[in-house]
Structures are given as structure tokens and as C-alpha cells.
Enzyme design. Structure first.
Site, short mmCIF file in Angstrom:
data_model
loop_
_atom_site.label_atom_id
_atom_site.label_comp_id
_atom_site.label_asym_id
_atom_site.label_seq_id
_atom_site.Cartn_x
_atom_site.Cartn_y
_atom_site.Cartn_z
N SER A 1 -2.30 -8.55 -3.44
CA SER A 1 -1.76 -7.71 -4.50
C SER A 1 -0.24 -7.74 -4.44
O SER A 1 0.34 -7.92 -3.36
CB SER A 1 -2.24 -6.26 -4.33
N TYR B 1 -3.54 1.22 0.66
CA TYR B 1 -3.84 0.02 -0.14
C TYR B 1 -2.76 -1.03 0.06
O TYR B 1 -3.05 -2.20 0.31
CB TYR B 1 -3.95 0.40 -1.62
#
Length: 234
Positions: free
Chosen positions: A126, A140
Site C-alpha cells: 500500500s 495498517y
């Protein structure tokens, strides 16, 4: 190519699964609950990665050429949450997003080495792994930064054996995981931060996954490809 892709029921994984099959590859997909066509496996279970791998190996007649680690969660936890809730959120996110992916990478590397080398791994990281995320998503961002570090380590460690490892770092993508947030008040702020003027589509990310899985030249191993509309450049 014989390909295993995790998290293939929807979003980026679903789009990549469909595209790879459309291009004539033998693809086995995974989802938490499974289906008539997808292997079931809850990645919170330490035994799940090996069970998924072994099942896929059986379905693909004992040979996997490409592993795509796509499964992941994006779940918020407040920075002032009670300790128990905070620790549970970190444990869940790190287990699913990083530990399970690491377990599958290890199984893939072992499989590739056992047959004399050659194979590819594509890890879906990501943008957050480089630029961070919101105050509710420390865990995350940390999990995806870890995935990027793991990707580069595998690439450096096994390139001489013909084992190639790549990463993909999407920004916000139109998928079931992000749709609600993008449609709310946060959506306008996100779009304002993307020079391209829109978020990426799952089909765009799927095409990058397809290219890395099949066509990317060996010398590009270790690269992480950004798909974020220039919202983060490095």
C-alpha cells in the site's frame, strides 16, 4: 502459469483473479469463507497459510509458478482505545496482512527451490507503507511497510535462484473496502490529494499484478510499483 492468489473474492483480488484467468492462466483463488471456486481459509488461524498452499498445490497438479499475496484487512482503531482493544487490532492486522503473507512467501520460496528455482511472488502492499496512514491506522501502515521490507528481502535473497519478488503499492482504490469512506466526507479530501483527479480502479491495479506475475523482466525484481495517481511519489 499456475497461480495462487489470496483474497480473491472481491476488490483488487477479485479483479486480478478474473484477469489472470481471462488471459489463460490456471488460477486458484482464496477467500476467508471460500466458495464453489475459492479455497477457504481464515488467515487468523496459524495453520491456514499452509492449508491454503497445500490445497492449491493439489488443485494445480503439484506446481505453483506465481504466488500473489493480496488478502488483507483495513480496520480502524482509535489511538486512545483501551489497551485490550488496541492490542487486539494490532494483532489481527499484523497477523493477516503480514504474518500470513510471510508464511505463504516462505512456502513459495521452498517450493520454487525444491524444483530447482524459478518462480514469482507479488505482494500487494500500500501507499501507506511509504507515506503512512490516518491516526486510526497505525497498524495498517506498519503492516504494509513490513510487507515492503519483506518483498525486498526475498528479492535480494533469492534472485540468483531465479525467484523474483515484486510489490504493488496502491493508493485509495474503488473497492468494497473503501467505497463507504470515499462516498462520505472523506472522499473529497482524498480526491484533492490525487493529481490524477480520481482514485485507481481495481482493474488498473489488477493489470499491474498481471504484468508482474507474467511479463515483468527479471531485472525489475525487488521493485514496488506505485498505483496512486501521483498522490505519493518517491
Amino acid at each position: 502459469m499456475n497461480i495462487l492468489i489470496t483474497g480473491a473474492s472481491r476488490g483488487i483480488g477479485g479483479a486480478a483473479y478474473a484477469l489472470l484467468k481471462k488471459n489463460g492462466h490456471r488460477v486458484v483463488g482464496h477467500s476467508t469463507l471460500g466458495s464453489d471456486t475459492l479455497i477457504a481459509g481464515d488467515l487468523m488461524d496459524p495453520a491456514a497459510p499452509r492449508n491454503i498452499w497445500d490445497t492449491a498445490l493439489d488443485e494445480l497438479d503439484g506446481r505453483i509458478d506465481v504466488l500473489v499475496n493480496n488478502a488483507g484487512v483495513y480496520e480502524a482503531v482509535s489511538d486512545n482505545a483501551p489497551d485490550e482493544e488496541w492490542h487486539a487490532a494490532w494483532s489481527r492486522t499484523m497477523t493477516i496482512n503480514l504474518q500470513a503473507a510471510a508464511d505463504l512467501c516462505r512456502l513459495a520460496v521452498s517450493h520454487f527451490l525444491d524444483r530447482g528455482g524459478e518462480g514469482r511472488i507479488v505482494n500487494i502492499a500500500s501507499r501507506a507503507g511509504y507515506r503512512g496512514d490516518s491516526p486510526q491506522h497505525w497498524h495498517y501502515a506498519a503492516s504494509k511497510a513490513g510487507m515492503i521490507g519483506m518483498t525486498k528481502t526475498v528479492a535480494r535473497g533469492y534472485a540468483a535462484d531465479g525467484i523474483l519478488c515484486f510489490g504493488v503499492a496502491p493508493g485509495f482504490t474503488v473497492s468494497e473496502m473503501t467505497a463507504e469512506y470515499l462516498q462520505g466526507r472523506g472522499g473529497a479530501k482524498i480526491l484533492a490529494d490525487i493529481p490524477l483527479g480520481r482514485v485507481a480502479s481495481t482493474d488498473e491495479v489488477a493489470e499491474v499484478i498481471r504484468w508482474l506475475s507474467v511479463d515483468a523482466p527479471a531485472s525489475s525484481t525487488g521493485n514496488v510499483v506505485d498505483v496512486n495517481g501521483a498522490s505519493y511519489v518517491r
